[in-house]
Design an enzyme around this catalytic site. Structure first.
Site, short mmCIF file in Angstrom:
data_model
loop_
_atom_site.label_atom_id
_atom_site.label_comp_id
_atom_site.label_asym_id
_atom_site.label_seq_id
_atom_site.Cartn_x
_atom_site.Cartn_y
_atom_site.Cartn_z
N ARG A 233 17.02 -60.58 67.64
CA ARG A 233 16.83 -59.43 66.77
C ARG A 233 18.21 -59.00 66.28
O ARG A 233 19.19 -59.01 67.03
CB ARG A 233 16.17 -58.27 67.52
N GLU A 262 16.91 -55.20 59.12
CA GLU A 262 15.48 -55.53 59.20
C GLU A 262 14.74 -54.70 60.24
O GLU A 262 13.51 -54.67 60.23
CB GLU A 262 15.31 -57.00 59.58
N HIS A 288 15.80 -65.12 57.80
CA HIS A 288 14.68 -64.99 58.73
C HIS A 288 13.73 -66.20 58.60
O HIS A 288 12.52 -66.06 58.39
CB HIS A 288 13.91 -63.69 58.51
#
Length: 327
Positions: A233, A262, A288
């Site tokens: 992440r 994000e 991503h």
């Protein structure tokens, strides 16, 4: 019985819509561009179920605007954008897809590590610019063979990365106080892994304790020739601190498929990738792409659809999560 109304917030392959349409009235986003949050909320207001994706955010405000909503099936694994406690309080069942993203994400992690270490971005630019005159190599990087690799987060993705790296003869250090280490991986503290590893791969989920885990202090403990890869992440890594370390020569390179901007559930998240990261030559970024494999995306969306159909049939969604499941 009235057929339940289902909102599919992002583009999906036709077989997914066909499957849902067997039991439901389906409204689906026909475009690959996600709807804005306000549009999703407006469209979901009269729906019974929603097939959701990473750009979506569900919190108490969203649920209050969608009183008919009773089932949300997320076509994703990392669910920090979805308030599980609020869903439980509102009587909304929530499911994720826990396994199908694992293998392609692990593949990309290894690809980013190799791409960063072997200076593939630089090599591609050199060839395209017409500056390569023949067989003699002009860019020298690092190899994975026999290297020490620290994997931060030894869940399903971390273990899949370890399996792939075992074929390179790497010395593998696993950092995860909650996971048993698989064969070939030595348990290590974060400090131990940072100090020893030429490669550090972040595969940790975003939690209250993992946010900013790789910060100024952590980067100071790393080898100056170390390469950092993040496929977990974005906000697990302090991107500003990474940019500073790169500029100062305290870090040899950074690759990422995930970014702090994000992480929409964080009100104080950055609104863009730091300019220092984008400008630095020793970086490698992908948008991503962890699970961006056609057959995998189809399988993920289909699995989410099956969770909705289980709920329609009065059965527990097979991948349901509850507040106690949040790490």
């Amino acid at each position: 019985m009235t057929r339940p109304r289902v909102l599919v917030t992002n583009w999906v392959h036709e077989p997914v819509l066909t499957r849902l349409s067997e039991r439901c009235e389906v409204e689906a986003n026909p475009h690959r561009t996600p709807w804005a949050v306000d549009e999703v909320r407006q469209r979901a207001a009269g729906c019974d179920a929603m097939l959701a994706f990473m750009p979506d955010r569900v919190d108490r405000t969203f649920l209050a605007a969608c009183p008919s909503l009773k089932m949300i099936a997320c076509a994703l694994k990392g669910f920090d954008n979805f308030d599980i406690a609020a869903c439980a309080e509102a009587g909304v069942r929530l499911s994720i897809v826990p396994d199908l993203l694992t293998e392609p994400t692990a593949e990309l992690a290894v690809g980013l590590a190799i791409g960063l270490a072997r200076k593939i971005r630089h090599g591609d630019a050199l060839v395209r610019a017409g500056h390569f005159d023949g067989w003699r190599p002009v860019l020298y990087g690092a190899g994975l063979d026999g290297a020490t690799v620290g994997i931060v987060g030894m869940g399903a993705v971390g273990q899949a990365i370890a399996r792939r790296l075992s074929g390179f003869g790497c010395r593998l250090l696993g950092v995860d106080p909650f996971a048993a280490m698989p064969d070939g991986v030595t348990a290590a503290t974060l400090d131990e892994a940072l100090a020893a590893a030429r490669y550090v791969i972040v595969a940790a989920p975003l939690t209250a304790t993992s946010r900013g885990m790789i910060d100024h202090a952590a980067l100071a403990r790393m080898r100056p020739d170390a390469l950092l890869v993040n496929i977990g992440r974005g906000s697990v890594v302090d991107e500003a601190a990474v940019g500073e370390a790169l500029v100062a020569g305290r870090l040899a390179g950074y690759a990422a498929d995930v970014f702090g901007f994000e992480d929409w559930a964080l009100a104080d998240r950055p609104r863009a990738i730091p300019a220092a990261l984008l400008a630095h030559p020793d970086t490698l970024f992908t948008p991503h792409l962890g699970s961006a494999v056609e057959e995998v995306r189809l399988a993920i969306a289909m699995r989410a659809a099956e969770n909705i159909l289980a709920w329609v049939n009065g059965q527990p969604p097979p991948d349901e999560i509850r507040p106690e499941d949040r790490p």
